[in-house]
Design a protein around this motif. Structure first.
Motif, PDB file in Angstrom:
ATOM      1  N   ARG A   1       0.815  -1.217   0.000  1.00  0.00           N
ATOM      2  CA  ARG A   1       0.000   0.000   0.000  1.00  0.00           C
ATOM      3  C   ARG A   1       0.852   1.272   0.000  1.00  0.00           C
ATOM      4  O   ARG A   1       0.324   2.382  -0.078  1.00  0.00           O
ATOM      5  N   ASP A   2       2.165   1.102   0.082  1.00  0.00           N
ATOM      6  CA  ASP A   2       3.072   2.245   0.016  1.00  0.00           C
ATOM      7  C   ASP A   2       3.311   2.579  -1.455  1.00  0.00           C
ATOM      8  O   ASP A   2       3.870   1.776  -2.204  1.00  0.00           O
ATOM      9  N   PRO A   3       2.915   3.764  -1.912  1.00  0.00           N
ATOM     10  CA  PRO A   3       3.112   4.101  -3.330  1.00  0.00           C
ATOM     11  C   PRO A   3       4.581   4.098  -3.744  1.00  0.00           C
ATOM     12  O   PRO A   3       4.890   3.926  -4.935  1.00  0.00           O
ATOM     13  N   ASP A   4       5.490   4.263  -2.786  1.00  0.00           N
ATOM     14  CA  ASP A   4       6.916   4.236  -3.112  1.00  0.00           C
ATOM     15  C   ASP A   4       7.395   2.837  -3.501  1.00  0.00           C
ATOM     16  O   ASP A   4       8.533   2.681  -3.970  1.00  0.00           O
ATOM     17  N   ALA A   5       6.555   1.822  -3.316  1.00  0.00           N
ATOM     18  CA  ALA A   5       6.942   0.465  -3.695  1.00  0.00           C
ATOM     19  C   ALA A   5       6.995   0.303  -5.209  1.00  0.00           C
ATOM     20  O   ALA A   5       7.749  -0.538  -5.719  1.00  0.00           O
ATOM     21  N   TYR A   6       6.226   1.092  -5.936  1.00  0.00           N
ATOM     22  CA  TYR A   6       6.057   0.865  -7.371  1.00  0.00           C
ATOM     23  C   TYR A   6       7.035   1.711  -8.184  1.00  0.00           C
ATOM     24  O   TYR A   6       7.224   2.903  -7.924  1.00  0.00           O
ATOM     25  N   PHE A   7       7.645   1.070  -9.172  1.00  0.00           N
ATOM     26  CA  PHE A   7       8.612   1.770 -10.005  1.00  0.00           C
ATOM     27  C   PHE A   7       7.960   2.806 -10.910  1.00  0.00           C
ATOM     28  O   PHE A   7       8.522   3.861 -11.174  1.00  0.00           O
ATOM     29  N   TYR A   8       6.761   2.480 -11.428  1.00  0.00           N
ATOM     30  CA  TYR A   8       6.123   3.329 -12.430  1.00  0.00           C
ATOM     31  C   TYR A   8       4.640   3.475 -12.081  1.00  0.00           C
ATOM     32  O   TYR A   8       4.010   2.516 -11.608  1.00  0.00           O
ATOM     33  N   PRO A   9       4.062   4.635 -12.322  1.00  0.00           N
ATOM     34  CA  PRO A   9       2.645   4.805 -11.992  1.00  0.00           C
ATOM     35  C   PRO A   9       1.712   3.985 -12.865  1.00  0.00           C
ATOM     36  O   PRO A   9       0.557   3.744 -12.488  1.00  0.00           O
ATOM     37  N   ASP A  10       2.188   3.538 -14.036  1.00  0.00           N
ATOM     38  CA  ASP A  10       1.330   2.800 -14.966  1.00  0.00           C
ATOM     39  C   ASP A  10       1.787   1.357 -15.155  1.00  0.00           C
ATOM     40  O   ASP A  10       1.486   0.730 -16.166  1.00  0.00           O
ATOM     41  N   ARG A  11       2.521   0.803 -14.205  1.00  0.00           N
ATOM     42  CA  ARG A  11       2.987  -0.575 -14.289  1.00  0.00           C
ATOM     43  C   ARG A  11       2.809  -1.254 -12.933  1.00  0.00           C
ATOM     44  O   ARG A  11       2.689  -0.598 -11.907  1.00  0.00           O
ATOM     45  N   LYS A  12       2.828  -2.579 -12.956  1.00  0.00           N
ATOM     46  CA  LYS A  12       2.675  -3.359 -11.725  1.00  0.00           C
ATOM     47  C   LYS A  12       4.017  -3.721 -11.086  1.00  0.00           C
ATOM     48  O   LYS A  12       4.044  -4.314 -10.010  1.00  0.00           O
ATOM     49  N   TRP A  13       5.117  -3.399 -11.741  1.00  0.00           N
ATOM     50  CA  TRP A  13       6.433  -3.738 -11.221  1.00  0.00           C
ATOM     51  C   TRP A  13       6.718  -2.951  -9.944  1.00  0.00           C
ATOM     52  O   TRP A  13       6.462  -1.751  -9.868  1.00  0.00           O
ATOM     53  N   PHE A  14       7.269  -3.637  -8.945  1.00  0.00           N
ATOM     54  CA  PHE A  14       7.572  -2.970  -7.682  1.00  0.00           C
ATOM     55  C   PHE A  14       8.907  -3.455  -7.135  1.00  0.00           C
ATOM     56  O   PHE A  14       9.487  -4.427  -7.609  1.00  0.00           O
ATOM     57  N   THR A  15       9.398  -2.753  -6.131  1.00  0.00           N
ATOM     58  CA  THR A  15      10.633  -3.139  -5.475  1.00  0.00           C
ATOM     59  C   THR A  15      10.331  -3.788  -4.136  1.00  0.00           C
ATOM     60  O   THR A  15       9.426  -3.348  -3.412  1.00  0.00           O
ATOM     61  N   ALA A  16      11.077  -4.835  -3.810  1.00  0.00           N
ATOM     62  CA  ALA A  16      10.980  -5.441  -2.477  1.00  0.00           C
ATOM     63  C   ALA A  16      11.893  -4.732  -1.496  1.00  0.00           C
ATOM     64  O   ALA A  16      12.015  -5.144  -0.349  1.00  0.00           O
TER      65      ALA A  16
END
Length: 506
Positions: free
Chosen positions: A326-341
């Motif tokens: 739920r932390d928006p900083d987890a996601y690399f791009y606003p229009d993609r599902k890719w995120f950082t662990a």
């Protein structure tokens, strides 16, 4: 007017009586008490109705409160202690196949595969790993040139890197680890000296495979890696020969538990480490549920039932962090599902003075190892990671469906890039008929478009003509994916390049 003696006497009596009357009506000291600081006789809460008599909780309320307190602290212990149990189960797993602390080094002579249970390992590099037990005295680890990896302590705190990002800068060297509180004075010339806070250390490094020659990488590791007690302990200058155990294809587990035995794993850590191995608040947290150094962990039936419930909720919480951050900083791009662990980019999970608690739990639930190199990746060196658990529609990836993903060209990786698929249950390599459970750009059969772009297919069966670009998944198994870029280039860092989402294919 003159008053008679009798009249004055009567007046005195009246005055005295008035004084007595006033004394019999004492003043009451009162405050204007705001309702917000009082406790009602009955309060409805998520744990039930709590009852009080003039502010004092009744017997049922007291029991409810203590049950809930033990539950909350049990959940918090899971979320906080998973870093420590992850190290302990890794060491226990290695020991189960003959790699005892200080007694040998594990090596993946035929790379990693799904037989061995590790959190999100890669399948493209040769691993060397072992545990150290400093209760036996100072230990020396010699590493070969060109490797990359960390040494972490019993709470998965970073101690040092070895190899390319370590003080030997990839040239190889000797690392000397002194036990907590060590009072001796061993010779330190020629060593990179480390003073960790715990008795247990875990190291693992990667040796990169060049031109597909895995055997050469394995031989390089064996020639240059040694693990032994320092001469100050053994009294001999000649170190014993280091024993290597090939772990490729060996079935063993290094992942900590999601049931009550989690607390038993944590208790094992507490008993092995110094009393101050973590900060006092964390020592107190573990002690509050009965895990104390020097004491038996023996919860009664009531407490065991509460902790069993707590670990179930703790596990669900960690999975919520991973599968729906739920932390928006987890996601690399606003229009993609890719995120950082690795939310926040701090290897200590700090944002200024703030500890990112959810980010810390999510990382240690999903991954193994910690190092500043994860936060300090530079253009053209190190490695970067992007995780994916959902498709372009936001649905969790399903092993029974087929997906395709396109990496636009050129892919910004100086060395190479890779995909690996992991089982949602274990976070280890997905069990399929494909040994490496992924693809990477070093595979000469990989189909690459003229502009350098690559489309990779994920599903139970290969699409016709796409066999070289296919990663197998399994019906009935949820999976997640890590994209690794080795030697990431500027378009990765400035986000001018971004991978496509997983598109479902009918």
């Amino acid at each position: 007017m003159k008053h008679s003696v009798a009249h004055l006497a009567a007046a005195g009596v009246l005055t005295l009586l008035g004084t007595v009357a006033l004394a019999q009506t004492p003043q009451t000291y009162s405050a204007d008490v705001p309702a917000k600081i009082t406790t009602p006789d009955s309060v409805k809460t998520r744990i039930g109705t709590l009852a009080f008599e003039n502010g004092a909780p009744d017997a049922n309320t007291v029991q409810t409160i203590y049950d809930n307190l033990d539950f909350m602290r049990g959940v918090d212990t899971f979320l906080t202690g998973i870093s420590a149990t992850s190290v302990r189960t890794a060491c226990n797993g290695l020991e189960s196949i003959g790699i005892k602390p200080n007694g040998g080094v594990g090596i993946t002579e035929d790379l990693m595969n799904a037989h061995s249970l590790f959190l999100t390992p890669n399948t493209t590099t040769v691993y060397g790993f072992a545990c150290l037990d400093l209760t036996e005295g100072p230990m020396v680890l010699e590493v070969p040139s060109g490797v990359l990896g960390p040494v972490d302590d019993a709470d998965f705190r970073w101690v040092t890197d070895v190899g390319l990002t370590g003080p030997d800068t990839g040239k190889g060297g000797k690392y000397l680890f002194l036990p907590p509180g060590y009072k001796g004075t061993p010779p330190t010339d020629g060593y990179f000296v480390q003073t960790p806070r715990t008795n247990t250390l875990l190291f693992f490094f990667r040796a990169f495979v060049k031109d597909g020659d895995v055997a050469a990488a394995v031989d390089h590791v064996k020639q240059g890696t040694k693990l032994y007690q320092h001469a100050a302990t053994t009294g001999t200058e000649e170190p014993p020969k280091t024993e290597f155990v090939n772990t490729s294809g060996v079935q063993f587990n290094t992942i900590s538990a999601n049931d009550f035995s989690f607390f038993e794993e944590l208790n094992e850590v507490v008993q092995k480490e110094p009393a101050d191995w973590v900060d006092p608040d964390t020592v107190g947290l573990f002690a509050s549920i009965g895990i104390r150094k020097g004491q038996e962990f023996a919860p009664d039936d009531r407490m065991k039932a509460i902790l069993t419930d707590a670990v179930a909720v703790g596990n669900a919480t960690a999975r919520a962090f991973l599968f729906d951050p739920r932390d928006p900083d987890a996601y690399f791009y606003p229009d993609r599902k890719w995120f950082t662990a690795f939310i926040g980019g701090s290897y200590e999970f700090l944002d200024g003075a703030e500890r990112l608690l959810d980010a810390r739990t999510m990382f240690f639930y999903y991954a193994t190892g910690i190092t500043p190199a994860m936060a300090e990746a530079k253009v053209g060196s190190g490695s970067s990671y992007a995780a994916l658990v959902r498709d372009a529609n936001g649905d969790v990836l399903d092993g029974g469906k087929t997906y395709k993903v396109t990496l636009p060209g050129p892919v910004p990786a100086k060395e190479f890039w890779s995909f690996v698929v992991y089982d949602n249950q274990t976070r280890s390599i997905l069990e399929t008929q494909q040994k490496l459970a992924g693809v990477d750009s070093t595979d000469k059969s990989l189909k690459v478009e003229s502009d350098g772009s690559v489309t990779v297919w994920f599903g139970p069966a290969a699409s016709e003509g796409q066999e070289a670009n296919w990663v197998q998944t399994m019906p009935g198994k949820g999976f997640n994916v890590l994209l690794r870029l080795y030697g990431p280039l500027e378009p990765w860092f400035d986000k001018s390049w971004k991978p496509g989402d997983f598109e479902p294919v009918n």
